[in-house]
Design a protein around this motif. Structure first.
Motif, PDB file in Angstrom:
ATOM      1  N   ILE A 124      61.125  39.017  20.629  1.00  0.00           N
ATOM      2  CA  ILE A 124      60.332  39.260  21.832  1.00  0.00           C
ATOM      3  C   ILE A 124      59.004  39.923  21.469  1.00  0.00           C
ATOM      4  O   ILE A 124      57.935  39.478  21.870  1.00  0.00           O
ATOM      5  CB  ILE A 124      61.098  40.208  22.804  1.00  0.00           C
ATOM      6  CG1 ILE A 124      62.532  39.709  23.023  1.00  0.00           C
ATOM      7  CG2 ILE A 124      60.327  40.415  24.095  1.00  0.00           C
ATOM      8  CD1 ILE A 124      62.633  38.291  23.525  1.00  0.00           C
ATOM      9  N   LEU A 125      59.103  41.016  20.710  1.00  0.00           N
ATOM     10  CA  LEU A 125      57.918  41.846  20.487  1.00  0.00           C
ATOM     11  C   LEU A 125      56.846  41.126  19.689  1.00  0.00           C
ATOM     12  O   LEU A 125      55.653  41.423  19.826  1.00  0.00           O
ATOM     13  CB  LEU A 125      58.306  43.157  19.794  1.00  0.00           C
ATOM     14  CG  LEU A 125      58.753  43.079  18.326  1.00  0.00           C
ATOM     15  CD1 LEU A 125      57.592  43.276  17.373  1.00  0.00           C
ATOM     16  CD2 LEU A 125      59.816  44.127  18.062  1.00  0.00           C
ATOM     17  N   GLU A 126      57.260  40.170  18.862  1.00  0.00           N
ATOM     18  CA  GLU A 126      56.279  39.459  18.047  1.00  0.00           C
ATOM     19  C   GLU A 126      55.250  38.740  18.909  1.00  0.00           C
ATOM     20  O   GLU A 126      54.087  38.657  18.568  1.00  0.00           O
ATOM     21  CB  GLU A 126      56.984  38.456  17.126  1.00  0.00           C
ATOM     22  CG  GLU A 126      57.660  39.116  15.944  1.00  0.00           C
ATOM     23  CD  GLU A 126      56.659  39.665  14.924  1.00  0.00           C
ATOM     24  OE1 GLU A 126      55.532  39.179  14.884  1.00  0.00           O
ATOM     25  OE2 GLU A 126      57.036  40.600  14.189  1.00  0.00           O
ATOM     26  N   ARG A 127      55.712  38.230  20.039  1.00  0.00           N
ATOM     27  CA  ARG A 127      54.802  37.510  20.934  1.00  0.00           C
ATOM     28  C   ARG A 127      54.165  38.456  21.955  1.00  0.00           C
ATOM     29  O   ARG A 127      53.017  38.274  22.362  1.00  0.00           O
ATOM     30  CB  ARG A 127      55.573  36.376  21.632  1.00  0.00           C
ATOM     31  CG  ARG A 127      54.758  35.563  22.596  1.00  0.00           C
ATOM     32  CD  ARG A 127      53.655  34.764  21.894  1.00  0.00           C
ATOM     33  NE  ARG A 127      52.763  34.138  22.849  1.00  0.00           N
ATOM     34  CZ  ARG A 127      51.457  33.952  22.664  1.00  0.00           C
ATOM     35  NH1 ARG A 127      50.878  34.295  21.540  1.00  0.00           N
ATOM     36  NH2 ARG A 127      50.723  33.397  23.578  1.00  0.00           N
ATOM     37  N   ALA A 128      54.944  39.467  22.378  1.00  0.00           N
ATOM     38  CA  ALA A 128      54.422  40.405  23.382  1.00  0.00           C
ATOM     39  C   ALA A 128      53.329  41.301  22.790  1.00  0.00           C
ATOM     40  O   ALA A 128      52.533  41.876  23.523  1.00  0.00           O
ATOM     41  CB  ALA A 128      55.560  41.268  23.926  1.00  0.00           C
ATOM     42  N   SER A 129      53.290  41.388  21.467  1.00  0.00           N
ATOM     43  CA  SER A 129      52.350  42.282  20.785  1.00  0.00           C
ATOM     44  C   SER A 129      50.892  42.019  21.179  1.00  0.00           C
ATOM     45  O   SER A 129      50.476  40.868  21.376  1.00  0.00           O
ATOM     46  CB  SER A 129      52.494  42.077  19.274  1.00  0.00           C
ATOM     47  OG  SER A 129      51.379  42.623  18.610  1.00  0.00           O
ATOM     48  N   ALA A 130      50.140  43.096  21.208  1.00  0.00           N
ATOM     49  CA  ALA A 130      48.706  42.997  21.516  1.00  0.00           C
ATOM     50  C   ALA A 130      47.908  42.340  20.387  1.00  0.00           C
ATOM     51  O   ALA A 130      46.705  42.143  20.509  1.00  0.00           O
ATOM     52  CB  ALA A 130      48.147  44.369  21.818  1.00  0.00           C
TER      53      ALA A 130
END
Ligand code: EPS
Length: 376
Positions: A124-130
């Motif tokens: 998830i976080l890989e894509r949600a990252s800024a």
């Protein structure tokens, strides 16, 4: 015109495709890379920016530095991928390492793992990252180059960092010339105070946000529309800005302050002088009835503190369901200057889309002719 992005923070690259740009637009690559470098700068940034040196690669849609009218494809390659390919490679990798299960409050981790049915918030976080915003800046920089050919310019600055506020008002030119390189604040004393505050927050393993102000100069009246809600310019711009990671509030003109005042203190009276309509105030922030009114557009946006805190917040490990501290390896204390650069770019993208929707046109000359014939 439509912009789509793809890419993971520690994947090979982040990509943007811009559909619907006219042919004949000269692309200044140095200007795109200057915006990318600005986005990486600023007081309070963390370790990742020492690894990356963002530069855009144009993969399609441009020939001899000029758009063809076909989709423009852009890439910003992640240098950090070399350190991550064993865990991120699309061709096959070890997904049992670098998992994240101590989900961070304020990040996409927990809601994302439930929605996308995974026990590893890494997915998830890989894509949600800024990190994604790097390529949004590249795409926005091209849109800004288009707007510039019509005489439309964008600037902005940082009004506050945590509780340190600059409450003065500045002209477009004062902002353009006066913002200081460390934090994009204008008042040097306030900026020094903000830097000291950032250091204290850093020492405490904490993070902070701030408020940014954006200005658009030279946009003629009538962009956006009062006729359908989806076309309202204020709604479109607020939506675009709120799509940037960490933006929690957007106001146009007086914004929330307008709710406390009477009508006579809020609306901008209209005069007719020397053959044209004139306003002596701009509390509406350049948008009335969902349309630009020819005055400067003034927007403020609130950035929340980054959710990766070095000291970690209370959370739950989603595998064991046990209480723990949220994961943290490295983090920015604040990315407020980066956020300002990003918001200018995103604003440019949405404005360019609204301009092209109204004017149509396949080539830049046609668009410039049509824009030139519009009333101010
Ligand atoms: C981000 C986490 C950090 C930031 C990143 C956004 O990355 P990392 O986990 O690699 O340390 O540095 O921002 C960027 C990489 C960037 O270029 O802005 C996050 O979780 O949103």
């Amino acid at each position: 015109m439509k912009i789509t992005t793809a890419g993971e923070s520690h994947g090979k690259a982040i990509i943007a495709i811009i559909e619907g740009l006219p042919s004949g637009l000269a692309i200044d690559l140095d200007e795109i890379n200057a915006q990318l470098a600005l986005r990486q700068s600023g007081y309070g940034r963390g370790g990742r920016q020492k690894i990356e040196k963002d530069e855009v690669e144009i993969l399609a849609g441009v020939r001899n530095k000029t758009t063809l009218g076909s989709p423009v494809a852009l890439a910003v390659f992640n240098r950090d991928y070399e350190n991550w390919k064993a865990y991120m490679a699309p061709e096959g990798c070890d997904v049992s390492e670098r998992t994240l299960t101590k989900v961070r409050p304020g990040h996409a981790d927990l809601a994302g793992t439930k929605k996308f049915y995974t026990q590893d918030a890494r997915n998830i976080l890989e894509r949600a990252s800024a990190r994604e915003t790097a390529v949004r800046v590249a795409a926005g920089s091209i849109c800004r180059q288009l707007l510039k050919t019509l005489g439309v310019e964008i600037t902005g600055y940082v009004r506050s960092v945590a509780s340190v506020k600059d409450e003065k008002e500045y002209t477009f030119e004062e902002i353009q010339k006066g913002r200081l390189s460390d934090l994009f604040m204008i008042d040097g004393k306030k900026q020094d105070e903000a830097k000291r505050t950032i250091e204290k927050i850093k020492a405490d393993g904490n993070t902070c946000g701030g408020v940014l102000e954006l200005r658009v100069k030279g946009l003629k009246s009538g962009f956006g529309s009062c006729m359908t809600y989806a076309e309202k310019l204020d709604a479109r711009l607020a939506g675009a800005l709120m799509s940037v990671q960490a933006i929690k509030g957007v106001e146009v003109g007086l914004g929330f302050e307008a709710a406390e005042k009477c009508g006579s203190e809020v609306h901008d009276e209209i005069y007719f002088e020397k053959g044209e309509y004139v306003r002596k105030t701009n509390r509406a922030g350049g948008i009335e009835g969902g349309m630009s009114n020819g005055e400067e557009i003034i927007i403020r946006a609130a950035m929340k503190p980054i959710p990766t805190l070095m000291r970690g917040l209370n959370t739950v490990d989603i595998l064991t369901k046990e209480a723990c501290r949220a994961a943290a390896e490295r983090s920015d204390v604040t990315a407020i200057l980066a956020c300002e650069v990003i918001l200018e770019s995103v604003l440019a993208g949405e404005l360019a889309a609204a301009v092209l929707e109204r004017l149509g046109g396949d080539n830049l000359k046609e668009i410039q002719d049509r824009y030139g014939r519009l009333p101010a």
